[in-house]
Design a protein around this motif. Structure first.
Motif, PDB file in Angstrom:
ATOM      1  N   GLN A  32       0.836  -1.196   0.000  1.00 21.82           N
ATOM      2  CA  GLN A  32       0.000   0.000   0.000  1.00 21.82           C
ATOM      3  C   GLN A  32       0.875   1.250   0.000  1.00 21.82           C
ATOM      4  N   CYS A  33       0.573   2.157  -0.910  1.00 17.70           N
ATOM      5  CA  CYS A  33       1.259   3.447  -0.955  1.00 17.70           C
ATOM      6  C   CYS A  33       0.791   4.276   0.239  1.00 17.70           C
ATOM      7  N   VAL A  65      13.248   3.305   3.401  1.00 19.58           N
ATOM      8  CA  VAL A  65      13.735   2.363   4.405  1.00 19.58           C
ATOM      9  C   VAL A  65      14.441   3.087   5.546  1.00 19.58           C
ATOM     10  N   ARG A  66      14.186   2.596   6.772  1.00 18.54           N
ATOM     11  CA  ARG A  66      14.942   3.041   7.944  1.00 18.54           C
ATOM     12  C   ARG A  66      15.918   1.919   8.261  1.00 18.54           C
ATOM     13  N   SER A 106      18.401  -3.617   3.915  1.00 18.08           N
ATOM     14  CA  SER A 106      17.909  -4.132   5.192  1.00 18.08           C
ATOM     15  C   SER A 106      17.340  -2.988   6.018  1.00 18.08           C
ATOM     16  N   GLY A 107      16.323  -3.297   6.783  1.00 17.73           N
ATOM     17  CA  GLY A 107      15.695  -2.295   7.626  1.00 17.73           C
ATOM     18  C   GLY A 107      14.191  -2.296   7.465  1.00 17.73           C
ATOM     19  N   ARG A 108      13.551  -1.399   8.177  1.00 18.88           N
ATOM     20  CA  ARG A 108      12.098  -1.255   8.160  1.00 18.88           C
ATOM     21  C   ARG A 108      11.693  -0.470   6.928  1.00 18.88           C
ATOM     22  N   GLY A 109      10.750  -0.983   6.155  1.00 16.56           N
ATOM     23  CA  GLY A 109      10.367  -0.329   4.917  1.00 16.56           C
ATOM     24  C   GLY A 109       8.939   0.171   4.898  1.00 16.56           C
ATOM     25  N   ALA A 110       8.728   1.210   4.101  1.00 15.71           N
ATOM     26  CA  ALA A 110       7.398   1.744   3.828  1.00 15.71           C
ATOM     27  C   ALA A 110       7.392   2.092   2.346  1.00 15.71           C
TER      28      ALA A 110
END
Length: 90
Positions: free
Chosen positions: A9-10, A26-27, A42-46
């Motif tokens: 989802q955008c 990405v964080r 790697s990391g948390r993505g949105a």
């Protein structure tokens, strides 16, 4: 058997779209925020559509901050906007 296409989802327009059409924000584990055009960092993505309008909506709604669980300074948003307008060179 047909291969399943992953959807995401955008955060701007809130539409479900194929993952490959979206840009991943990405964080990283050390807290750095960046755009991940390949979707492999790697990391948390949105996810966001590659449209400046979607980035603008996400900024206004603080959607990226909620999705990445971090407060994002304005200069990071500006960097994201420049990267997005610059294209998929990462």
């Amino acid at each position: 058997m047909e291969k399943k296409i992953p959807l995401r989802q955008c955060l701007g327009c809130r539409e479900m779209k194929p993952k490959k059409e979206l840009i991943r924000v990405v964080r990283s584990p050390d807290g750095e925020i960046s755009l991940d055009f390949k979707g492999k960092a790697s990391g948390r993505g949105a996810y966001l559509c590659p449209e400046p309008a979607c980035l603008k909506k996400a900024v206004r709604a603080k959607a990226l901050e909620r999705a990445l669980s971090v407060s994002i300074p304005p200069e990071i948003y500006e960097k994201l906007r420049e990267q997005m307008e610059g294209g998929r060179d990462g």
